[in-house]
Design a protein around this motif. Structure first.
Motif, short mmCIF file in Angstrom:
data_model
loop_
_atom_site.label_atom_id
_atom_site.label_comp_id
_atom_site.label_asym_id
_atom_site.label_seq_id
_atom_site.Cartn_x
_atom_site.Cartn_y
_atom_site.Cartn_z
N THR A 173 2.69 -6.76 -5.65
CA THR A 173 3.11 -5.92 -5.08
C THR A 173 2.82 -4.95 -4.34
O THR A 173 4.10 -4.59 -3.32
CB THR A 173 3.89 -5.23 -5.83
OG1 THR A 173 5.15 -4.23 -6.04
CG2 THR A 173 3.17 -4.33 -7.18
N PHE A 174 1.61 -5.26 -4.31
CA PHE A 174 0.73 -3.66 -2.28
C PHE A 174 0.66 -4.91 -1.80
O PHE A 174 0.10 -4.02 -1.06
CB PHE A 174 0.25 -2.77 -3.42
CG PHE A 174 0.89 -2.20 -4.76
CD1 PHE A 174 1.34 -1.33 -3.97
CD2 PHE A 174 1.18 -2.13 -5.91
CE1 PHE A 174 2.55 -0.02 -4.53
CE2 PHE A 174 1.80 -1.11 -6.46
CZ PHE A 174 2.26 -0.01 -5.14
N ASN A 175 0.91 -6.20 -1.54
CA ASN A 175 0.03 -7.24 -0.73
C ASN A 175 0.52 -7.64 0.09
O ASN A 175 2.15 -7.70 0.46
CB ASN A 175 -0.41 -8.50 -1.80
CG ASN A 175 -1.00 -9.01 -1.21
OD1 ASN A 175 -1.25 -9.40 0.21
ND2 ASN A 175 -2.15 -9.93 -1.20
N ARG A 176 0.06 -6.57 1.21
CA ARG A 176 1.09 -7.14 2.58
C ARG A 176 0.95 -8.61 3.14
O ARG A 176 2.21 -9.20 3.45
CB ARG A 176 -0.05 -6.55 3.66
CG ARG A 176 0.75 -6.65 5.07
CD ARG A 176 -0.16 -5.91 5.92
NE ARG A 176 -1.30 -6.77 6.54
CZ ARG A 176 -1.86 -7.87 7.06
NH1 ARG A 176 -0.71 -7.64 8.01
NH2 ARG A 176 -2.61 -8.39 7.39
N MET A 177 0.35 -9.68 2.57
CA MET A 177 0.34 -11.34 2.70
C MET A 177 1.31 -11.79 2.33
O MET A 177 1.75 -12.58 2.51
CB MET A 177 -0.76 -11.71 2.39
CG MET A 177 -2.12 -10.96 3.02
SD MET A 177 -2.93 -11.04 4.48
CE MET A 177 -3.25 -12.76 4.87
N LEU A 178 1.65 -11.01 1.02
CA LEU A 178 3.44 -11.75 0.35
C LEU A 178 4.59 -10.98 0.97
O LEU A 178 5.43 -11.72 0.26
CB LEU A 178 2.99 -11.08 -1.06
CG LEU A 178 1.78 -12.23 -1.61
CD1 LEU A 178 1.91 -11.52 -2.81
CD2 LEU A 178 1.92 -13.45 -1.38
N SER A 179 3.72 -10.42 1.87
CA SER A 179 5.21 -9.39 2.44
C SER A 179 6.24 -9.11 1.66
O SER A 179 7.21 -8.14 1.66
CB SER A 179 6.66 -10.07 2.59
OG SER A 179 5.83 -11.63 3.76
N ASN A 180 5.45 -7.84 0.92
CA ASN A 180 5.53 -6.72 -0.30
C ASN A 180 5.93 -5.19 0.31
O ASN A 180 5.36 -4.68 1.30
CB ASN A 180 4.75 -6.77 -1.03
CG ASN A 180 5.16 -7.68 -2.34
OD1 ASN A 180 6.71 -8.36 -2.42
ND2 ASN A 180 4.75 -8.44 -3.03
N GLY A 181 5.27 -4.03 -0.52
CA GLY A 181 5.72 -3.33 -0.46
C GLY A 181 7.01 -2.20 -0.89
O GLY A 181 8.16 -2.66 -1.32
N SER A 182 7.22 -0.45 -0.05
CA SER A 182 7.79 -0.53 -1.24
C SER A 182 9.14 -0.36 -0.48
O SER A 182 10.50 -0.26 -1.15
CB SER A 182 7.40 1.22 -0.85
OG SER A 182 8.60 2.46 -1.67
N VAL A 183 9.64 -0.46 0.67
CA VAL A 183 11.62 -0.72 1.51
C VAL A 183 11.71 -2.09 1.52
O VAL A 183 12.63 -2.24 0.70
CB VAL A 183 11.34 -0.63 3.55
CG1 VAL A 183 10.61 -1.13 3.87
CG2 VAL A 183 12.38 -0.25 3.00
N MET A 184 10.69 -3.38 0.92
CA MET A 184 11.38 -4.61 0.89
C MET A 184 11.26 -4.71 0.03
O MET A 184 12.42 -5.43 -0.54
CB MET A 184 9.82 -5.56 1.19
CG MET A 184 9.62 -5.15 2.98
SD MET A 184 9.92 -6.12 3.38
CE MET A 184 10.16 -8.21 3.26
N ASP A 185 10.96 -3.69 -1.60
CA ASP A 185 11.73 -4.54 -2.90
C ASP A 185 12.69 -2.58 -3.66
O ASP A 185 12.94 -3.55 -3.95
CB ASP A 185 9.44 -3.73 -3.87
CG ASP A 185 10.81 -4.04 -4.94
OD1 ASP A 185 11.18 -4.73 -5.24
OD2 ASP A 185 9.48 -3.84 -6.01
N LEU A 186 12.43 -1.88 -2.87
CA LEU A 186 12.84 -0.58 -3.56
C LEU A 186 13.89 -0.20 -2.68
O LEU A 186 15.06 0.13 -3.00
CB LEU A 186 12.20 -0.09 -4.09
CG LEU A 186 11.40 -0.21 -5.39
CD1 LEU A 186 11.16 1.23 -6.31
CD2 LEU A 186 12.36 -1.13 -6.62
#
Lengths: 334, 334
Positions: A173-186
């Motif tokens: 959930t905090f992995n840039r390689m997986l296209s994640n982060g706060s704006v993408m998720d929430l």
């Protein structure tokens, strides 16, 4: 009685059993197979959730796609692999519903939409808000606020994986390689309904504070419309008690939980509150599954609500937010 | 027993009786004179509020300043005339407390501060938040939130004068000539305590939607600090139910009403809420009056809390907000 479509699910995270519950209760789907990178995890997932022992476990998507019995695939894998996995499903002639955000960026999404059209299969965004019955109630009550002067929306919640991140465990959930982060998720939950209601904003302004991993810990997104702004705050590293609001000259609609619209109230300009929400299924994904079933059985290849155009507008905003905040994914450079 | 200072008040709007009540209950002040542009209004104000008939009514500041008995002046006139009126009070050797924001811009404020120093009189900002007992409780509990990840603050309320504005009556509160509008009147309450807590921001970003009169109807101010942002929404044309919050990795402090800090709670990361506020005087201006009395009687010429430096930092933010949002006052061009 509806024809039951055979459903394959990709991923075994917490959202997947909720999707399966929704799909089976909708009357449209039958769980047919589970794709899990490790057979053992798939078997555990199947038994822990009490699914039939004839539900097939596959270690990779290709094996599942070779199964002619599979009609529709639900993708709940990490964001970064939505694109290659959805493309593989489409090429195999399967309908596909993809967890939000559908892809890492707009370029991937446009390519996927073209592919789905060429292959005549359904491609749908699993963003649930607009399909919740309370969203229709929101729309029906919108004129009560009078001239809109300001909107605020928030989704800030400490991720259950954040301690793991702080402990150095590099969770998805905090992995840039997986296209994640706060704006993408929430944050995306706050962007999607407002872009639906008011269209693409004239301007986007975004601010964020990044973690060392390169994804956003918390951020702000401002959507500028001709006569007002939508002010969005999102975070996966801290929490809020606030609601989302549409504020007008005659009153305010208060939306408690922008992802599920669990509670809606109208507060008039004297401060009088009126509850306007209806009870909803506690598993709000139910409405996504029901809509997916209706859409497939109508022979449509695109949702009339979560349209390709809407998903594209939302991803265009996400691209711009990341450009301004400096969150860049490997998928952007492919 | 404290010496009682003779108080003159300038203005007869709704805030003035509250200041007089606070001043008299503090034990430090005795209402001596009222400045009102029309004697008749001053007389009505005096009798409606039950003040003694020996309270002098003046039609202009100059007459009041000629009265040697006046020790301290409270200025609650329109923002645009704070500067000339305060300067006149200072030159006459009177202590002066000025409603927020103290002047139309930083240039005026710096000039006023220099004048007060040269004349050895007290010049104080009447912003009340920091002096409310709950502000000290907030400061004492700040470390409980852990590393701060995001702050949000809001003050959005439909002005009682807005219908008059819509009806074409050009009320003071939406009048650009008087240095008014949303950020000057309400947004400033959100800016002041955060600039006190965290210092001048590294950057300010501001957005607003303007009325035809040229003042802001509603707006957003973002204060950027090294590791987080403060996201402020303010409006005088629509209302919110939300609270201001300091959100950290270990929990959130929820501030209900950023101007008076009426209620404070701490919500830990499991969602457990603890009320942390103490009961306050219902007239929160009481704490301003008490502090003003203590400061004057200590022989100080500057508040130790509402310092000149803090007021200057806040006005610098307001100047930048107005520069970015295009709200320009006649006072800026003098």
């Amino acid at each position: 009685m509806n024809k039951k479509y055979n459903l394959a699910v990709v991923g075994t995270n917490f959202i997947v059993p909720r999707f399966i519950d929704a799909a089976e209760r909708s009357g449209y789907f039958h769980l047919h197979s589970i794709v899990s990178r490790k057979t053992q995890s798939g078997l555990c997932f199947r038994s822990a959730n009490g699914y039939d022992s004839d539900v097939v476990i596959h270690e990779n998507i290709a094996d599942m796609l070779n199964d002619d019995k599979v009609d529709v695939v639900y993708l709940a894998s990490p964001n970064a692999i939505h694109f290659p996995q959805a493309a593989a499903c489409i090429k195999a002639g399967k309908h596909v519903i993809v967890e939000k955000p559908m892809t890492s960026n707009t370029r991937e999404l446009l390519s996927l939409i073209a592919l789905a059209k060429a292959n005549n299969v359904l491609l749908m965004d699993a963003m649930k808000s607009l399909l919740c019955p309370n969203f229709s109630i929101l729309v029906d009550n919108l004129s009560r606020v009078g001239r809109i002067r300001q909107c605020t929306s928030t989704y800030s919640k400490i991720s259950s994986r954040y301690q793991g991140y702080l402990d150095g465990n590099n969770p998805n959930t905090f992995n840039r390689m997986l296209s994640n982060g706060s704006v993408m998720d929430l944050g995306v939950y706050c962007i999607h309904p407002f872009v639906h209601l008011f269209g693409s904003p004239e301007q986007v302004h975004a601010y964020a504070d990044l973690l060392d991993s390169g994804v956003d810990a918390a951020g702000i997104v401002i959507l500028k419309y001709p006569q007002f702004h939508v002010n969005i705050t999102h975070s996966k590293t801290c929490a809020t008690t606030n609601s989302s609001e549409i504020q007008g000259e005659d009153g305010t609609i208060v939306i408690d939980n922008i992802s599920t619209l669990t509670s809606l109230k109208f507060v008039d300009k004297k401060g009088e509150e009126t509850e306007i929400s209806a009870p909803q299924d506690p598993n709000s994904i139910f409405y996504i599954a029901q809509h997916l079933g209706e859409t497939i059985s109508s022979g449509l290849k695109e949702s009339a609500v979560n349209t390709h155009a809407l998903s594209t507008k939302v991803l265009t905003v996400l691209d711009e937010v990341r450009r301004q905040t400096g969150v860049r994914f490997p998928a952007d450079d492919r």
